[in-house]
Design a protein around this motif. Structure first.
Motif, short mmCIF file in Angstrom:
data_model
loop_
_atom_site.label_atom_id
_atom_site.label_comp_id
_atom_site.label_asym_id
_atom_site.label_seq_id
_atom_site.Cartn_x
_atom_site.Cartn_y
_atom_site.Cartn_z
N VAL A 32 53.26 17.02 70.98
CA VAL A 32 53.95 16.08 70.09
C VAL A 32 52.99 15.01 69.58
O VAL A 32 53.03 14.62 68.40
CB VAL A 32 55.16 15.44 70.82
CG1 VAL A 32 55.76 14.33 69.97
CG2 VAL A 32 56.21 16.50 71.13
N LYS A 33 52.10 14.53 70.45
CA LYS A 33 51.13 13.52 70.01
C LYS A 33 50.19 14.08 68.95
O LYS A 33 49.84 13.39 67.99
CB LYS A 33 50.33 13.02 71.22
CG LYS A 33 51.14 12.16 72.17
CD LYS A 33 50.29 11.70 73.34
CE LYS A 33 51.09 10.79 74.26
NZ LYS A 33 50.27 10.32 75.43
N GLU A 34 49.80 15.34 69.11
CA GLU A 34 48.89 15.95 68.14
C GLU A 34 49.58 16.18 66.80
O GLU A 34 48.94 16.09 65.75
CB GLU A 34 48.38 17.29 68.68
CG GLU A 34 47.45 17.16 69.88
CD GLU A 34 47.02 18.51 70.41
OE1 GLU A 34 47.55 19.54 69.91
OE2 GLU A 34 46.18 18.56 71.33
N ARG A 35 50.88 16.49 66.83
CA ARG A 35 51.60 16.83 65.60
C ARG A 35 52.53 15.72 65.14
O ARG A 35 53.43 15.95 64.33
CB ARG A 35 52.45 18.10 65.83
CG ARG A 35 51.67 19.29 66.38
CD ARG A 35 50.68 19.85 65.39
NE ARG A 35 50.01 21.02 65.92
CZ ARG A 35 50.44 22.27 65.74
NH1 ARG A 35 51.53 22.50 65.04
NH2 ARG A 35 49.78 23.28 66.26
N ARG A 58 49.11 28.88 72.59
CA ARG A 58 48.55 29.92 71.73
C ARG A 58 49.38 30.10 70.47
O ARG A 58 48.84 30.20 69.37
CB ARG A 58 48.49 31.25 72.50
CG ARG A 58 47.42 31.31 73.59
CD ARG A 58 47.60 32.58 74.38
NE ARG A 58 46.64 32.67 75.49
CZ ARG A 58 46.81 33.46 76.54
NH1 ARG A 58 47.91 34.21 76.64
NH2 ARG A 58 45.90 33.50 77.50
N LEU A 59 50.69 30.18 70.65
CA LEU A 59 51.56 30.41 69.50
C LEU A 59 51.61 29.19 68.58
O LEU A 59 51.49 29.32 67.35
CB LEU A 59 52.97 30.78 69.97
CG LEU A 59 53.99 31.13 68.89
CD1 LEU A 59 53.48 32.26 68.00
CD2 LEU A 59 55.33 31.50 69.53
N GLY A 79 51.68 28.39 56.83
CA GLY A 79 52.76 27.67 56.16
C GLY A 79 54.05 27.60 56.96
O GLY A 79 55.08 27.13 56.45
N LEU A 80 54.03 28.07 58.22
CA LEU A 80 55.25 28.08 59.03
C LEU A 80 55.70 26.65 59.33
O LEU A 80 54.93 25.85 59.85
CB LEU A 80 55.01 28.84 60.34
CG LEU A 80 56.26 29.16 61.16
CD1 LEU A 80 57.09 30.23 60.46
CD2 LEU A 80 55.90 29.61 62.57
N CYS A 81 56.96 26.35 59.00
CA CYS A 81 57.50 24.99 59.19
C CYS A 81 58.46 24.89 60.36
O CYS A 81 58.61 23.82 60.94
CB CYS A 81 58.21 24.54 57.92
SG CYS A 81 57.16 24.42 56.47
N PRO A 136 49.92 25.43 62.28
CA PRO A 136 49.51 24.01 62.16
C PRO A 136 50.45 23.15 61.32
O PRO A 136 50.33 21.93 61.34
CB PRO A 136 48.13 24.11 61.50
CG PRO A 136 48.17 25.41 60.74
CD PRO A 136 49.00 26.33 61.56
N SER A 137 51.37 23.77 60.58
CA SER A 137 52.24 23.00 59.68
C SER A 137 53.65 22.80 60.23
O SER A 137 54.57 22.46 59.48
CB SER A 137 52.32 23.69 58.31
OG SER A 137 51.04 23.85 57.74
N LEU A 138 53.85 23.03 61.53
CA LEU A 138 55.19 22.95 62.11
C LEU A 138 55.83 21.58 61.89
O LEU A 138 55.23 20.54 62.14
CB LEU A 138 55.14 23.23 63.61
CG LEU A 138 55.29 24.68 64.08
CD1 LEU A 138 55.38 24.73 65.59
CD2 LEU A 138 56.51 25.34 63.46
#
Length: 637
Positions: free
Chosen positions: A238-241, A190-191, A171-173, A196-198
């Motif tokens: 950036v493209k992935e997220r 890795r970090l 849930g990390l934003c 996944p929710s950044l």
């Protein structure tokens, strides 16, 4: 019979409990309107007020700063019982005491912790992982300056550990990785893969490398570098997220124009906030392309991007119609002609043009007063260090500023005089922050709202003598004839640093602000004990006070003033040459909430006196420096 006799009492008890709960809710709602320091004071009234104040603090997500030492363990347990959700750990290292504190934080605060700041700390990788695993509700993580975590390049290298951390950080934003010199593609991947929710990411002042070429941005994770942080890896991230990422801070990374355009072109990316402070290679063309591609931006920081000129501001005005916050600080090529384009930003709330030496204010006044539409609802405006500002242009600007303006910074606008000050007092009465440091032409009659005295050489000393006579007399001095500083009743911060023509005679009359929290009167050579005592009585809520280089202040003045300032947290008395350890004793007894004290270059205060003071108030960081062998030696205790 026994059952029936108990029923009425049971209903009554429930009614009383319900009434107490409603009272607590009402009290919590009322206290939520108070400032943090006022809530702290209110919590001392009674047990009910204490509970209500704690509830109000929880609702506002106040960040608690916890020094990492064994002495903090009881406080951490207490904060855990209160359900605190936002903490910052200071002085964090790899010592056994730090490990103990981290374990205590994970156990008592971790289950409900939402925001964790470890900025500047040096925890071990194992201690960090153990802490994170105890914080399943985390939404904000600040690791800025935590270089020890990334030096080895092995953080989260074990797949089992990374998988457990990913479950916790799902849930990390928001993630802050600013200032990490040793951050590489491998450690970043890795970090970031564990979060996944950044939505917000900061890589400010990280060493970003650029390899331009036809394959830029098309490389995969297998090409991640173990020794450097590359832009092509960031672009792939950036493209992935793109669907989630809304805020990006790349300040101080040396971003190239081609890189900025590549970011703007990412499919599906809809940035709301972008900070590029200090990226000096950016061009006007790159900014124009960004504005076309990312038209949903509401916050943009281009401060220190020295290659930009008026064309960039024109592009911003045309392409970013919903912009609310804009920083163009230190753009030396920006002129009034470019500022006229600001009229197109109808939703602008915060504008920073500090250190734009060619901006005189005329262009901004023309943009805000164009008359085609209502002026932008500016709440904050900084024109600090704009040496071209003159009274006439500022007066024109003030007349068109929105009544919503709360923060005005005119520091080091050295040509401004009392005409500007009185216009501010007349038209901007809702200001909460006013900074006029180094405006050396401000005089007493301007603060007091009096008419300008004649040019006769004897007039100014005579005015000063009359003010001193009135200030020392038993009767209330007459009210100002025109707009005086007293009209700014909502002031919470005031900076009059180096306004050297002011004396305590006028300051005693106008510094009467019960809500004032921050005040700077440093470098006022005429400020005496009499003025200090008057300021203490007129501004009892001060938390930050700067009085450096006020050489006429003495122990006697502080003996009378200190008791009026129980809320003081930061106090600067550097270069107050008459003060001795007696003042330290006075402050130690009266100012129990103090956190920082600067007594550098105070020859009458010894190291032994400072150590004794800190034995009384161990939470205070004391700064002392003196010349030793021709050098300036500074110690922080």
């Amino acid at each position: 019979m026994r059952w029936r006799s108990r029923c009425p009492r049971s209903k009554g008890q429930k009614s009383r409990k319900s009434s107490k709960y409603q009272d607590l809710q009402m009290l919590t709602y009322i206290l939520s309107f108070l400032t943090l320091s006022d809530q702290k004071e209110a919590s001392l009234v009674s047990q009910a007020w204490y509970c209500a104040a704690q509830n109000a603090l929880r609702e506002t997500n106040v960040q608690y700063n916890i020094p990492v030492s064994s002495a903090s363990l009881p406080a951490i347990k207490s904060l855990g019982l209160r359900g605190v959700t936002c903490v910052s750990l200071t002085n964090l290292d790899d010592s056994p005491a730090s490990h103990e504190v981290l374990e205590c934080v994970a156990y008592h605060l971790g289950p409900h912790l939402q925001s964790l700041c470890l900025s500047g700390g040096s925890p071990s990788e194992a201690a960090f992982v153990a802490l994170i695993l105890g914080c399943p509700a985390l939404r904000i993580l600040d690791l800025s300056g935590c270089n020890s975590l990334f030096t080895s390049g092995m953080l989260l290298a074990q797949p089992e550990t990374a998988q457990r951390v990913q479950q916790v950080l799902s849930g990390l934003c928001e993630l802050n990785l600013a200032g990490l010199w040793d951050l590489t593609d491998l450690s970043f991947n890795r970090l970031s893969s564990c979060a996944p929710s950044l939505e917000r990411l900061s890589l400010a002042y990280c060493h970003l490398t650029f390899e331009l070429g036809p394959a830029w941005g098309s490389l995969g994770p297998q090409d991640s570098s173990p020794s450097q942080l590359s832009f092509h890896n960031l672009l792939r991230f950036v493209k992935e997220r793109a669907g989630r990422l809304h805020a990006l801070d790349l300040s101080g990374t040396g971003l190239l124009p081609e890189a900025l355009q590549a970011l703007g072109q990412v499919a599906g990316l809809q940035l709301q906030e972008l900070s590029l402070h200090g990226c000096q290679d950016l061009s006007t063309e790159a900014v124009a392309a960004l504005c076309r591609l990312q038209s949903g931006l509401i916050s943009l920081d281009l401060g220190g991007c020295s290659g930009l000129a008026d064309g960039a501001l024109v592009a911003i005005s045309r392409g970013l119609g919903h912009l609310q916050r804009l920083s163009l600080r230190k753009l030396q090529r920006l002129t009034d002609a470019g500022c006229t384009a600001l009229g197109g930003l109808q939703e602008l709330q915060s504008l920073d043009l500090a250190e734009c030496c060619l901006v005189s204010g005329w262009g901004l006044a023309q943009a805000l007063g164009s008359g085609h539409r209502a002026p932008a609802p500016l709440a904050s405006l900084s024109l600090a260090y704009c040496a071209s500002l003159k009274d006439a242009s500022v007066l024109s600007l003030i007349s068109v500023l929105s009544p919503s303006l709360r923060v005005l910074d005119l520091s080091s606008c050295v040509a401004l005089t009392n005409r500007t000050l009185q216009a501010i007092c007349a038209y901007l009465t809702h200001l909460s922050v006013l900074r006029l440091a180094w405006c050396k032409e401000l005089r007493e009659w301007g603060l007091l709202g009096l008419g300008e005295p004649s040019e006769e050489p004897t007039q100014e000393p005579q005015l000063h003598q009359e003010l001193e006579h009135q200030a020392s007399g038993p009767k209330e001095p007459p009210q100002p004839q025109g707009p005086s500083l007293l009209m700014l009743r909502a002031l919470q911060e005031l900076d009059l640093t180096a306004c050297s023509k002011l004396t305590d005679a006028s300051l005693a009359k106008v510094l009467r602000f019960p809500q004032l929290r921050q005040l700077s009167l440093s470098l006022l050579p005429a400020l005496t004990d009499k003025g200090l005592v008057a300021v203490a009585k007129g501004c009892p809520s001060l938390e930050d006070l700067v009085l450096s280089h006020c050489s006429l202040l003495s122990d006697e003045g502080w003996a009378q003033a200190a008791s009026s300032w129980p809320r003081l947290r930061h106090l600067n008395l550097s270069s107050c040459s008459q003060l001795t350890e007696q003042t330290l004793d006075t402050i130690g007894q009266a100012c129990k909430q103090l956190r920082m004290l600067d007594v550098s270059m105070c020859p009458g205060i010894s190291m032994a006196a400072i150590r004794h003071f800190q034995a009384q108030l161990p939470q205070v960081a004391c700064i002392q420096s003196r010349f030793v062998g021709g050098a300036d030696l500074t110690l922080t205790l």
